[in-house]
Design a protein around this motif. Structure first.
Motif, PDB file in Angstrom:
ATOM      1  N   PHE A 138      -1.635  -3.544  14.442  1.00 32.72           N
ATOM      2  CA  PHE A 138      -1.321  -2.519  15.670  1.00 32.72           C
ATOM      3  C   PHE A 138       0.074  -1.740  15.773  1.00 32.72           C
ATOM      4  CE2 PHE A 138       1.001  -2.545  19.506  1.00 32.72           C
ATOM      5  CZ  PHE A 138       0.253  -1.754  20.465  1.00 32.72           C
ATOM      6  N   ALA A 139       1.161  -2.348  15.064  1.00 30.47           N
ATOM      7  CA  ALA A 139       2.350  -1.744  14.769  1.00 30.47           C
ATOM      8  C   ALA A 139       2.284  -0.765  14.030  1.00 30.47           C
ATOM      9  CB  ALA A 139       3.433  -2.841  14.348  1.00 30.47           C
ATOM     10  N   ALA A 140       1.468  -0.853  12.839  1.00 34.09           N
ATOM     11  CA  ALA A 140       1.061   0.161  11.773  1.00 34.09           C
ATOM     12  C   ALA A 140       0.254   1.407  12.301  1.00 34.09           C
ATOM     13  CB  ALA A 140       0.439  -0.397  10.702  1.00 34.09           C
ATOM     14  N   ASN A 141      -0.718   1.148  13.376  1.00 29.61           N
ATOM     15  CA  ASN A 141      -1.424   1.911  13.861  1.00 29.61           C
ATOM     16  C   ASN A 141      -0.616   2.829  14.781  1.00 29.61           C
ATOM     17  OD1 ASN A 141      -3.617   1.338  12.515  1.00 29.61           O
ATOM     18  ND2 ASN A 141      -4.258   0.195  14.182  1.00 29.61           N
ATOM     19  N   LEU A 142       0.391   2.183  15.584  1.00 28.70           N
ATOM     20  CA  LEU A 142       0.872   3.026  16.601  1.00 28.70           C
ATOM     21  C   LEU A 142       2.052   3.642  16.154  1.00 28.70           C
ATOM     22  CD1 LEU A 142       1.251   2.828  19.737  1.00 28.70           C
ATOM     23  CD2 LEU A 142       3.090   0.907  19.495  1.00 28.70           C
ATOM     24  N   HIS A 143       2.890   3.058  15.037  1.00 30.14           N
ATOM     25  CA  HIS A 143       4.377   3.608  14.668  1.00 30.14           C
ATOM     26  C   HIS A 143       4.133   4.283  13.230  1.00 30.14           C
ATOM     27  CE1 HIS A 143       5.994   1.049  17.653  1.00 30.14           C
ATOM     28  NE2 HIS A 143       6.425   2.137  17.987  1.00 30.14           N
ATOM     29  N   PHE A 144       2.879   3.906  12.204  1.00 31.88           N
ATOM     30  CA  PHE A 144       2.931   4.523  10.897  1.00 31.88           C
ATOM     31  C   PHE A 144       2.357   5.829  11.259  1.00 31.88           C
ATOM     32  CE2 PHE A 144       3.423   0.393   8.327  1.00 31.88           C
ATOM     33  CZ  PHE A 144       4.592   0.138   8.722  1.00 31.88           C
ATOM     34  N   TRP A 145       1.273   5.768  12.035  1.00 34.52           N
ATOM     35  CA  TRP A 145       0.352   6.866  12.522  1.00 34.52           C
ATOM     36  C   TRP A 145       0.538   7.385  13.490  1.00 34.52           C
ATOM     37  CZ3 TRP A 145      -2.140   8.519   8.245  1.00 34.52           C
ATOM     38  CH2 TRP A 145      -2.646   7.323   7.156  1.00 34.52           C
ATOM     39  N   ILE A 202      -3.994  -3.208   3.359  1.00 36.14           N
ATOM     40  CA  ILE A 202      -2.491  -2.887   3.081  1.00 36.14           C
ATOM     41  C   ILE A 202      -2.445  -2.002   2.006  1.00 36.14           C
ATOM     42  CG2 ILE A 202      -0.330  -3.472   2.419  1.00 36.14           C
ATOM     43  CD1 ILE A 202      -0.752  -6.305   3.579  1.00 36.14           C
ATOM     44  N   ALA A 203      -3.113  -2.114   0.946  1.00 35.11           N
ATOM     45  CA  ALA A 203      -2.999  -1.051  -0.087  1.00 35.11           C
ATOM     46  C   ALA A 203      -3.939   0.474   0.410  1.00 35.11           C
ATOM     47  CB  ALA A 203      -3.985  -1.327  -1.402  1.00 35.11           C
ATOM     48  N   VAL A 204      -4.816   0.107   1.199  1.00 30.82           N
ATOM     49  CA  VAL A 204      -5.480   1.498   1.741  1.00 30.82           C
ATOM     50  C   VAL A 204      -4.484   2.145   2.441  1.00 30.82           C
ATOM     51  CG1 VAL A 204      -7.252   2.409   3.027  1.00 30.82           C
ATOM     52  CG2 VAL A 204      -7.625   0.611   1.403  1.00 30.82           C
ATOM     53  N   LEU A 237      -0.610   6.750   3.381  1.00 32.91           N
ATOM     54  CA  LEU A 237       0.594   7.256   3.873  1.00 32.91           C
ATOM     55  C   LEU A 237       1.505   7.868   2.751  1.00 32.91           C
ATOM     56  CD1 LEU A 237       1.171   3.870   6.259  1.00 32.91           C
ATOM     57  CD2 LEU A 237       1.068   6.370   7.010  1.00 32.91           C
ATOM     58  N   ARG A 238       0.982   8.097   1.714  1.00 31.79           N
ATOM     59  CA  ARG A 238       1.973   8.283   0.470  1.00 31.79           C
ATOM     60  C   ARG A 238       2.651   9.719   0.896  1.00 31.79           C
ATOM     61  NH1 ARG A 238      -3.309   9.317  -1.243  1.00 31.79           N
ATOM     62  NH2 ARG A 238      -3.738  10.996  -2.410  1.00 31.79           N
ATOM     63  N   HIS A 239       1.757  10.682   1.613  1.00 30.61           N
ATOM     64  CA  HIS A 239       2.528  11.890   1.734  1.00 30.61           C
ATOM     65  C   HIS A 239       3.192  11.955   2.880  1.00 30.61           C
ATOM     66  CE1 HIS A 239       0.500  13.644  -1.801  1.00 30.61           C
ATOM     67  NE2 HIS A 239      -0.614  13.215  -1.316  1.00 30.61           N
ATOM     68  N   ARG A 240       2.620  11.159   3.935  1.00 31.01           N
ATOM     69  CA  ARG A 240       3.246  11.308   5.321  1.00 31.01           C
ATOM     70  C   ARG A 240       4.518  10.350   5.549  1.00 31.01           C
ATOM     71  NH1 ARG A 240       0.560  11.414  10.536  1.00 31.01           N
ATOM     72  NH2 ARG A 240       1.631  10.589  12.286  1.00 31.01           N
ATOM     73  N   ALA A 241       4.598   9.234   4.848  1.00 34.44           N
ATOM     74  CA  ALA A 241       5.677   8.503   4.852  1.00 34.44           C
ATOM     75  C   ALA A 241       6.029   7.806   3.535  1.00 34.44           C
ATOM     76  CB  ALA A 241       5.846   7.468   6.013  1.00 34.44           C
ATOM     77  N   PRO A 242       6.275   8.330   2.367  1.00 32.81           N
ATOM     78  CA  PRO A 242       6.440   7.704   1.261  1.00 32.81           C
ATOM     79  C   PRO A 242       7.095   6.421   0.830  1.00 32.81           C
ATOM     80  CG  PRO A 242       7.492   9.810   1.046  1.00 32.81           C
ATOM     81  CD  PRO A 242       6.791   9.821   2.273  1.00 32.81           C
ATOM     82  N   GLY A 243       8.280   6.388   1.836  1.00 40.17           N
ATOM     83  CA  GLY A 243       8.945   5.023   1.484  1.00 40.17           C
ATOM     84  C   GLY A 243       8.105   4.045   1.989  1.00 40.17           C
ATOM     85  N   THR A 244       7.613   4.001   3.168  1.00 42.20           N
ATOM     86  CA  THR A 244       6.635   3.241   3.891  1.00 42.20           C
ATOM     87  C   THR A 244       5.540   2.911   2.976  1.00 42.20           C
ATOM     88  OG1 THR A 244       7.459   3.992   5.873  1.00 42.20           O
ATOM     89  CG2 THR A 244       5.484   2.741   5.949  1.00 42.20           C
TER      90      THR A 244
END
Length: 216
Positions: free
Chosen positions: A92-99, A143-145, A150-157
């Motif tokens: 949920f946190a990843a969907n909300l804040h990573f994306w 997690i790997a997917v 996310l490699r372009h959107r947030a490379p560090g994450t």
């Protein structure tokens, strides 16, 4: 179901007594240590989901300790429920804040884990080595997917997620080798699942913490 029936699921256990798995039981302290480290890193930064994950991380250690000492169905439930909760809260946190999905989208994306697991778990169950931990293998895959996407959107994450997936993969390999290597290693290898998982779960909280602080 007899909730007090003894369960013998790991190499180290030789009888139903409380301390029949001393290494498996005591290495659950790793989860509490990881939670103690992360609560200090997260406290005061306005990250309620991260704090919730820290609390769940501690609960995982307590539940797993109960399962490797009491070793009954109710203790197995105390072991598995916090793990499932951690997965869902982190997703949920990843969907909300990573994306940056809206709340409803993050919730729907989290609920999508159930059909995803229903599809992937049988696939892992069909593979000889993976069947032992089939219920867990969909997690490092997901997690790997996320890390790749996310490699372009947030490379560090993205890099942090891929590291987490790698640690969890190694952890699952060692979990799966517990019974096959029991003759050669009487204490088993399951305790490494605890140590590496504690590191991985703490690291995943750190990945989330860094992302939130960098993208506010």
């Amino acid at each position: 179901m007899d909730w007090t029936q003894a369960i013998d699921a790991y190499c180290e256990r030789t009888d139903p007594s409380f301390w029949s798995e001393p290494v498996n039981a005591l290495t659950n302290a790793a989860f509490l240590i990881a939670a103690a480290v992360m609560v200090r890193r997260v406290r005061g930064q306005g990250l309620p989901i991260a704090m919730a994950l820290v609390a769940i991380l501690a609960a995982i250690g307590i539940g797993s300790f109960l399962f490797h000492t009491v070793a009954t169905p109710w203790a197995a439930l105390a072991d598995s429920l916090p793990i499932a909760l951690y997965i869902l809260v982190y997703l949920f946190a990843a969907n909300l804040h990573f994306w940056n999905w809206p709340l409803w989208g993050a919730i729907l994306g989290t609920l999508a884990f159930f059909p995803y697991a229903a599809l992937t778990v049988p696939l892992f169950q069909s593979l000889p080595f993976f069947v032992i931990s089939a219920g867990y293998w969909p997690v490092p895959l997901l997690i790997a997917v996320y890390g790749v996407l996310l490699r372009h959107r947030a490379p560090g994450t993205a890099r942090g997620l891929l590291i987490g997936a790698a640690i969890l993969t190694l952890s699952l390999v060692l979990r799966s080798l517990d019974e096959p290597l029991c003759t050669a290693i009487p204490v088993g290898t399951h305790f490494w699942w605890h140590i590496l998982n504690a590191i991985m779960l703490g690291w995943m909280i750190e990945v989330y913490r860094r992302h939130r602080l960098a993208h506010r």
